[in-house]
Design an enzyme around this catalytic site. Structure first.
Site, mmCIF file in Angstrom:
data_model
loop_
_atom_site.group_PDB
_atom_site.id
_atom_site.type_symbol
_atom_site.label_atom_id
_atom_site.label_comp_id
_atom_site.label_asym_id
_atom_site.label_seq_id
_atom_site.Cartn_x
_atom_site.Cartn_y
_atom_site.Cartn_z
ATOM 1 N N LYS C 132 49.859 42.478 38.419
ATOM 2 C CA LYS C 132 50.474 43.125 39.588
ATOM 3 C C LYS C 132 51.826 43.740 39.217
ATOM 4 C CE LYS C 132 47.928 40.185 42.746
ATOM 5 N NZ LYS C 132 47.910 39.140 43.781
ATOM 6 N N LYS C 164 36.594 36.934 38.564
ATOM 7 C CA LYS C 164 37.180 36.696 39.875
ATOM 8 C C LYS C 164 36.100 36.702 40.960
ATOM 9 C CE LYS C 164 41.361 37.898 40.403
ATOM 10 N NZ LYS C 164 42.613 38.609 40.693
ATOM 11 N N ASP C 215 42.533 29.380 42.955
ATOM 12 C CA ASP C 215 43.067 30.501 43.725
ATOM 13 C C ASP C 215 43.564 30.069 45.099
ATOM 14 O OD1 ASP C 215 43.676 33.191 44.335
ATOM 15 O OD2 ASP C 215 41.855 33.275 45.555
#
Lengths: 277, 277, 277, 277, 277, 277
Positions: C132, C164, C215
């Protein structure tokens, strides 16, 4: 080789090989560690690419000192040192693979060319390259052919007129094609025609071709073609020459033997970098 | 292959080969002349680069229609048609050499890889490539190895940790080097160590290397090394593998055989474009 | 940071900020006017980007002399001088904003990272970054995280395997995805799986994932997950970590805490250039 | 935003994030797998970057269909869908991070700007940006400020005359500097002078400055300055405005409040891509 | 002209002229406003650059529709419409200046060339260009000369052998220079020698030059030189030809008259874009 | 001129002119041959481009020594030496044409500008350039105008607001256009309006335009317009000024006379490089 052309190619290669950074060196070797080493030949051959080898390290880190002991075009033997190198270990490690990839490939091309040149020694012919090069590296490939004693054909589609089979089909015959070329192309370029038969040779001679390329003919046919042309045009033999007896081809009296395999079928010369431990 | 990466490479190659313009075609062939032709294999092999072949012509002129008849990874035989092409003759002639240079080279790499893969069929080993690629074309060279059935090693210096002889010298030993790598490198990368002796294997195992690369060992030594490692690390055999009996290497039980020659010593596959006359 | 990568980024920034020329300086300051000044910290923080700061001016004008008084990774206090600068006033004014934009941003990232690292001191965990980052500046953002004491995650999509949620959907389950990755991806990369539940942790363990990313779980769930995994894989906690109590996360026993906010939510450190009047 | 400028920035970001290829997707997801998903807001804010979001996927693969449901400048609430996406799963996964990095960052800037604009509603002032942007992304940062309701200051050093403290030192005073600027700079640009004191305001007015920037003054001083200037020049308040009460600043009667923090201290807006499972 | 070469030049020009954005259009014209207009000739001349004109707008915005009414090489009269255009007003305004800069310049070159070609009609001579072109635009300048009826000299230093005064000095005489060129340069290129005297002509003929360039001679001297050469080489007259009576030069029997002024001293043709109001 | 901008333009020009290599020099001149020479003016004029001239050779080969004897903006007479040069003959020959193409063109622009500036000496007016420059070289063209004593108009579409005829059509009138520009464009830019009639002048004044451009009016009309405007706005005369009596235009009292022909109709100044023989 022009420095700014060489630099573009090297920087492109470094970016490809280093990516976001050399993780191994930067994580295992302290920044202040110095190293010394040498590039040496693990087989005999014609060296080509010494300037590139040096420039790779200058572009990475000006503190790296590299001293070439041989020059391009020179024959080296197994075990011979090509260059000494010293400086920050990280910087040397970072450039090792790229510099070797260049010099091994170019020396491989030069060495192969030299073998071909040697084979036809004493004849009137010269060995030439083609456009069958590796995309993006033609300027290097051509330079290596020169270093091996060969000569260069037109560099690209802008550098010469070569009317090949598909042009002849599209232009409606050799006569037409040559006449058009003479009218529309720069007067500084010779006109070359690729032929596959004696009747095409006749057409090319009538049209006034400066160079006639005999495409993929056997020795005997080449010999007859040379006689037929009889000095009215430069004669180039081409097509699968990489697998032919070059001496026999040359003895027919052709002026040029162009060999795609010089650059499309490359064997890297074996060269290593060893650190002094 | 990502289109924007492929396009950069193709445009670079086209600019190199066309320069200021294709003088022969533009002076001999009228702009409205259409042509039809086919790309065909002049020898058998594994095809690689069909997308590139097509893209070359799309980038030159969208009016060129090219229809591939085979797919990458497919084995073709002598005489088989690879693709049909039709459109403005000038545009086809302009892309002929570049498109062939790509597909011939990549099919050459894929075919050679396929031979290696075939040789070790039935063993646990896989064939992998190295960073000994042609500068600027690594992404293509790697793709060709995949198409030939091989697997890819780390792409570049940012894509893996491989502690080689010169790193070991500079880092002051394998133990040090591995410990540093574990501390400083991304946790997503395995740690590979190149070894030349059994004592180095011991060091690497103690240090906790994930992969051990056996450098330039003979078959017998490799076999003993595999036993010594005994599953504690992935075992990779490397070094002059291009000239070894791969079946014998694979039979020692190694996991990976990496072969520089797959990409540094390339023989182009013979493919031609012929116009319908 | 590699010089040729740094130079590309700096030149891009200079072209953006200077455009067709610095009208103010060239119209108000005579070319021969010299200036002296200093870069100084208007708040405390970890400095990052000193090399960039210096390189900006070298690329503009080699006559500018810039002498750094601190090094990257160093903590400076309010009022501390970072570098002295002297030379042609126009050249210094031309590089002022760009050089500050770099060093302020990077020092901001490093300083924030350092706070996170400090927070988990004494635990087994390390602080890592993510993808990011700001488009085009990842190599700098990552370097700043390192300077703040953090570690780097995979650099990009080519630098690691991270399966993911969306991959799991597309691949039809974790087991499938991991098996495919093991077969097709380079053997040099570890396989990481992002999980949202205990059952996914089980699946990942069964599949043999090297790293499990938890997560967006709360502290208690993370703690239970760490126990469940029990050393069979590296454990990474991720997801909104910028707003969590990092000490509590670290105390669960995770190995890695990855924080997107390190680079996606940046506060520039306040640094100024003042001319001596 | 001009398409060719946007494309350069996006391709640069894609090359950075994809590198030699997306290993995870290409090894775990079959090429023919399709996916559907949506981009949605995980917090409320002003959306900015929808065109970029869409263009990222078009540049990767024209088969990806992306349908925006909101437009730039629009306020969205938590849970609102920003765009629907469908197409080849690999291509969507490849663009996920880059597209999010763009839209999250720009929406963050737009949202912050909107807060500032709201704060001064009803006053004569407008909110403007500065050159304190992220290197390489200024054109995007500026666009985001516009979308948040702000206005743009000069784009770069070629886009306006702003005589700052260091120029005044180098030029030997405000009078000199303004006179030189009037003589040598394009007549299309206004002349702005940064002042730190009332005496400098006097000098600037005498010199005929078109705009006076009050640097880092407190509210009371700004108010007195506005009265002193009394409409003879546009008044801009600047310096640490990110931490000030903007309503109080605006109420002094200034025309422009320029805020570096709009772009140098960015908090990404939280936006996600979820696949339909 | 190859599309990918044309695109690079156009995009470069657009970035130069648009910079960070067209402020006038974007601030004064609503995005949905449509416009219609026409490009028309404000003086007579040979049109050149219609493809470029169209491509400028396609690269800016695919919604712009532009319909050329004339073709390159065509003579237009005052008042004649060159192309119709319609579409989003902002996009048309954005490309107006750049598209005009291209077509005005190229049509100026073509028109001037046509005048020269007309002047020597009926003689054996052709008009050729030189390397005295505007840096970065040679491929366009050359194309314009062709459109005006001229022919192209070698494109660049790689496209032909032209031994000029300074080469003769450096090589130690014409004989030496020609012999070296024959040995080392590609066999596809003719060898041209620039001469300033009859004795140099003799040397060039003896050396076997393919082309002799008579540098800066008066008509009478040229006439004598043509006789002396007597068909043994192509004869090119050069040097200040822009100011000579071309008919007289051509009547001497030279083959080529090369004129630097065709491209180094350009007068743009007057062409305008008018919107329908 | 900024070095990194200058370098991009020069390298582009060198690559264009050298292509794959300077065949003539490299085949006729030995690498070790040295040469000495001088650049000299073959006509009088204002010199512009000395830095470019020198930089061309530095970029080719650092061993070339070039010593300028004059500075930009200086008037030279026929026969005057501009710079001395010495070094490797091949490197000098390689840069000869490119360096001359730059300095001849720029000196031509500067000289023509100087004539215009001289013509209006003693009036209040200044001579300005336009955006009618050669694509890719605007930064150089503008610099040359400055060296000739002229002033620069806005550099590009981002550098100023100029509402022209087509904008007025698209925006629905001058009043509208100016109001929109004031609201949406940066406050640092003046607003200029192009007018063709007295009623448009009235509209522009009412709207508060900062600059009024009188388009293509005759002397008498300009004079009346100046009176009408009466100091309420800067007055710029434009349109076909290259063919007008500039003194008469200036005597009307306009502030600016902008002349497209300064850069769109360029006559290169005659400058040569001669080697010492």
């Amino acid at each position: 080789m022009d420095k700014f052309i060489m630099d573009d190619i090297i920087l492109n290669a470094l970016k490809e090989d280093i990516g976001s950074g050399d993780i191994t060196s930067s994580s295992t070797v302290p920044p202040e560690t110095k190293a010394e080493g040498k590039f040496w030949a693990k087989e005999s051959g014609i060296i080509c690419g010494v300037d590139l080898l040096c420039r790779v390290f200058t572009l990475i880190d000006k503190r790296v000192v590299i001293t070439p002991l041989v020059k391009d075009r020179q024959l080296v033997q197994y075990g011979e040192t090509i260059a000494l190198i010293s400086g920050p270990a990280r910087s040397i490690l970072k450039g090792e693979r790229v510099s070797l990839n260049f010099i091994q490939r170019l020396s491989g091309i030069a060495s192969r060319t030299a073998v071909a040149v040697e084979a036809i020694k004493g004849t009137r012919a010269t060995i030439a390259d083609t456009r069958k090069t590796t995309p993006g590296l033609r300027v290097l490939d051509r330079y290596a052919v020169k270093c091996g004693g060969g000569s260069n054909h037109r560099f690209n589609l802008a550098g010469g007129i070569l009317i090949k089979d598909n042009h002849i089909v599209a232009a409606g015959g050799i006569g037409n094609a040559v006449a058009n070329a003479r009218e529309h192309a720069p007067h500084t370029l010779k006109i070359e025609v690729e032929v596959k038969s004696f009747s095409q040779i006749d057409e090319a001679l009538v049209a006034g071709a400066d160079i006639i390329m005999l495409d993929n003919m056997d020795i005997e046919t080449i010999a007859r073609a040379v006689k037929l042309i009889n000095g009215q045009a430069i004669v180039e033999a081409s097509g699968n020459m990489g697998n032919k007896n070059l001496k026999e081809v040359a003895d027919t009296g052709v002026d040029i033997i162009s060999i795609g395999a010089l650059t499309h079928t490359v064997r890297s010369m074996d060269i290593s970098l060893d650190f002094k431990s």
